[in-house]
Design a protein around this motif. Structure first.
Motif, PDB file in Angstrom:
ATOM      1  N   TYR A  45       3.682  -1.369  14.159  1.00 13.12           N
ATOM      2  CA  TYR A  45       3.585   0.071  14.346  1.00 13.12           C
ATOM      3  C   TYR A  45       2.316   0.621  13.715  1.00 13.12           C
ATOM      4  N   ARG A  46       1.929   1.791  14.143  1.00  9.90           N
ATOM      5  CA  ARG A  46       0.869   2.529  13.453  1.00  9.90           C
ATOM      6  C   ARG A  46       1.497   3.124  12.207  1.00  9.90           C
ATOM      7  N   TRP A  47       0.857   2.960  11.073  1.00 10.31           N
ATOM      8  CA  TRP A  47       1.483   3.349   9.804  1.00 10.31           C
ATOM      9  C   TRP A  47       1.863   4.817   9.778  1.00 10.31           C
ATOM     10  N   TRP A  48       1.056   5.695  10.356  1.00 12.22           N
ATOM     11  CA  TRP A  48       1.342   7.123  10.279  1.00 12.22           C
ATOM     12  C   TRP A  48       2.530   7.529  11.144  1.00 12.22           C
ATOM     13  N   ARG A  49       2.973   6.627  12.009  1.00 14.52           N
ATOM     14  CA  ARG A  49       4.147   6.933  12.833  1.00 14.52           C
ATOM     15  C   ARG A  49       5.438   6.362  12.275  1.00 14.52           C
ATOM     16  N   VAL A  50       5.341   5.515  11.256  1.00 12.62           N
ATOM     17  CA  VAL A  50       6.559   4.844  10.803  1.00 12.62           C
ATOM     18  C   VAL A  50       6.823   4.966   9.301  1.00 12.62           C
ATOM     19  N   ALA A  68       0.810  -1.221   0.000  1.00 15.64           N
ATOM     20  CA  ALA A  68       0.000   0.000   0.000  1.00 15.64           C
ATOM     21  C   ALA A  68       0.844   1.272   0.000  1.00 15.64           C
ATOM     22  N   PHE A  69       2.065   1.195   0.535  1.00 21.19           N
ATOM     23  CA  PHE A  69       2.886   2.396   0.671  1.00 21.19           C
ATOM     24  C   PHE A  69       3.958   2.533  -0.408  1.00 21.19           C
ATOM     25  N   ARG A  70       4.121   1.520  -1.241  1.00 24.17           N
ATOM     26  CA  ARG A  70       5.166   1.547  -2.272  1.00 24.17           C
ATOM     27  C   ARG A  70       5.082   2.752  -3.204  1.00 24.17           C
ATOM     28  N   PRO A  71       3.898   3.088  -3.746  1.00 29.81           N
ATOM     29  CA  PRO A  71       3.848   4.226  -4.672  1.00 29.81           C
ATOM     30  C   PRO A  71       4.284   5.545  -4.026  1.00 29.81           C
ATOM     31  N   ALA A  72       3.789   5.830  -2.819  1.00 24.95           N
ATOM     32  CA  ALA A  72       4.157   7.079  -2.150  1.00 24.95           C
ATOM     33  C   ALA A  72       5.647   7.114  -1.817  1.00 24.95           C
ATOM     34  N   LEU A  73       6.188   5.997  -1.341  1.00 17.24           N
ATOM     35  CA  LEU A  73       7.618   5.952  -1.026  1.00 17.24           C
ATOM     36  C   LEU A  73       8.465   6.103  -2.285  1.00 17.24           C
ATOM     37  N   ALA A  74       8.002   5.531  -3.399  1.00 14.06           N
ATOM     38  CA  ALA A  74       8.743   5.661  -4.660  1.00 14.06           C
ATOM     39  C   ALA A  74       8.848   7.119  -5.083  1.00 14.06           C
ATOM     40  N   LEU A  75       7.828   7.908  -4.810  1.00 13.87           N
ATOM     41  CA  LEU A  75       7.888   9.340  -5.131  1.00 13.87           C
ATOM     42  C   LEU A  75       8.976  10.055  -4.336  1.00 13.87           C
ATOM     43  N   LEU A  76       9.295   9.518  -3.165  1.00  9.27           N
ATOM     44  CA  LEU A  76      10.379  10.072  -2.337  1.00  9.27           C
ATOM     45  C   LEU A  76      11.744   9.507  -2.721  1.00  9.27           C
ATOM     46  N   VAL A  95      14.453   1.109  11.855  1.00  6.03           N
ATOM     47  CA  VAL A  95      14.436   0.685  10.447  1.00  6.03           C
ATOM     48  C   VAL A  95      13.506  -0.515  10.307  1.00  6.03           C
ATOM     49  N   THR A  96      12.715  -0.531   9.247  1.00  8.11           N
ATOM     50  CA  THR A  96      11.757  -1.621   9.047  1.00  8.11           C
ATOM     51  C   THR A  96      12.293  -2.600   8.005  1.00  8.11           C
ATOM     52  N   VAL A  97      13.348  -3.280   8.375  1.00  5.42           N
ATOM     53  CA  VAL A  97      13.960  -4.268   7.485  1.00  5.42           C
ATOM     54  C   VAL A  97      13.094  -5.525   7.405  1.00  5.42           C
ATOM     55  N   ALA A  98      13.364  -6.339   6.397  1.00 10.57           N
ATOM     56  CA  ALA A  98      12.578  -7.554   6.162  1.00 10.57           C
ATOM     57  C   ALA A  98      12.763  -8.590   7.272  1.00 10.57           C
ATOM     58  N   ASP A  99      13.935  -8.624   7.904  1.00 15.25           N
ATOM     59  CA  ASP A  99      14.202  -9.608   8.959  1.00 15.25           C
ATOM     60  C   ASP A  99      14.740  -8.903  10.211  1.00 15.25           C
ATOM     61  N   GLY A 108      14.891  10.550  18.021  1.00 18.84           N
ATOM     62  CA  GLY A 108      15.317   9.471  17.133  1.00 18.84           C
ATOM     63  C   GLY A 108      14.753   9.656  15.734  1.00 18.84           C
ATOM     64  N   VAL A 109      15.314   8.924  14.798  1.00 22.33           N
ATOM     65  CA  VAL A 109      14.863   8.962  13.414  1.00 22.33           C
ATOM     66  C   VAL A 109      14.259   7.602  13.070  1.00 22.33           C
ATOM     67  N   SER A 110      13.223   7.624  12.243  1.00 26.76           N
ATOM     68  CA  SER A 110      12.630   6.382  11.745  1.00 26.76           C
ATOM     69  C   SER A 110      12.671   6.397  10.235  1.00 26.76           C
ATOM     70  N   PHE A 111      13.072   5.278   9.665  1.00 23.48           N
ATOM     71  CA  PHE A 111      13.025   5.067   8.226  1.00 23.48           C
ATOM     72  C   PHE A 111      12.120   3.858   8.026  1.00 23.48           C
ATOM     73  N   GLY A 112      10.874   4.117   7.614  1.00 19.32           N
ATOM     74  CA  GLY A 112       9.903   3.040   7.570  1.00 19.32           C
ATOM     75  C   GLY A 112       9.271   2.822   6.219  1.00 19.32           C
ATOM     76  N   SER A 113       9.077   1.552   5.903  1.00 17.92           N
ATOM     77  CA  SER A 113       8.422   1.140   4.667  1.00 17.92           C
ATOM     78  C   SER A 113       7.390   0.047   4.935  1.00 17.92           C
ATOM     79  N   SER A 114       7.208  -0.301   6.210  1.00 13.92           N
ATOM     80  CA  SER A 114       6.260  -1.334   6.615  1.00 13.92           C
ATOM     81  C   SER A 114       5.833  -1.077   8.055  1.00 13.92           C
ATOM     82  N   ALA A 115       4.579  -1.362   8.334  1.00 13.96           N
ATOM     83  CA  ALA A 115       4.087  -1.221   9.698  1.00 13.96           C
ATOM     84  C   ALA A 115       4.216  -2.527  10.485  1.00 13.96           C
ATOM     85  N   ALA A 116       4.699  -3.583   9.833  1.00 17.76           N
ATOM     86  CA  ALA A 116       4.755  -4.905  10.459  1.00 17.76           C
ATOM     87  C   ALA A 116       5.730  -4.976  11.630  1.00 17.76           C
TER      88      ALA A 116
END
Length: 133
Positions: free
Chosen positions: A64-69, A15-23, A115-119, A80-88
């Motif tokens: 996480y709540r999506w709007w926070r990450v 759901a967030f891929r298109p918006a993140l791609a714009l960044l 950071v919202t890494v895959a693992d 702190g800084v957050s770099f997020g691409s997933s709320a999982a």
């Protein structure tokens, strides 16, 4: 581990891929690399680099709540800084000496990065090593 290190890709919620791609944040431009000496986070145009010995803790968290990450964020609570691409879920990395990441010029400096890494557990285990809990 070799000096080439280990690279952890970010997890991307569809759901967030298109918006993140714009960044400029895409799977090819978002990863965390750990070598014997350094930690490097690349999140599209944003970068954070510090010595591996500056990482004092690595804590798995989420969901996480999506709007926070989602996207690059500055925490108004702890700086702190957050770099997020997933709320999982992700990993919060705590630093001994705060590091720059969000803005050019070295300010502000952040005492932690999420950071919202895959693992997330694998990244936390690697950074914890024998010296951290």
């Amino acid at each position: 581990m070799t000096t080439a290190g280990v690279r952890f890709p970010f997890r991307f919620d569809p759901a967030f891929r298109p918006a993140l791609a714009l960044l400029g944040v895409r799977p090819s431009t978002a990863w965390v690399a750990v070598t014997d000496e350094d930690l490097l986070i690349r999140y599209g145009p944003w970068r954070l680099r510090t010595g591996r010995d500056n990482v004092l803790g690595a804590e798995v968290g989420g969901p996480y709540r999506w709007w926070r990450v989602i996207g690059p964020h500055l925490s108004l609570v702890d700086g702190g800084v957050s770099f997020g691409s997933s709320a999982a879920g992700g990993v919060c990395l705590r630093f001994g000496v705060p590091v720059p990441a969000l803005a050019p010029g070295g300010w502000p400096r952040h005492p932690a990065a999420t950071v919202t890494v895959a693992d997330p557990p694998a990244l936390a285990r690697l950074l914890a090593g024998p010296d951290l809990p």
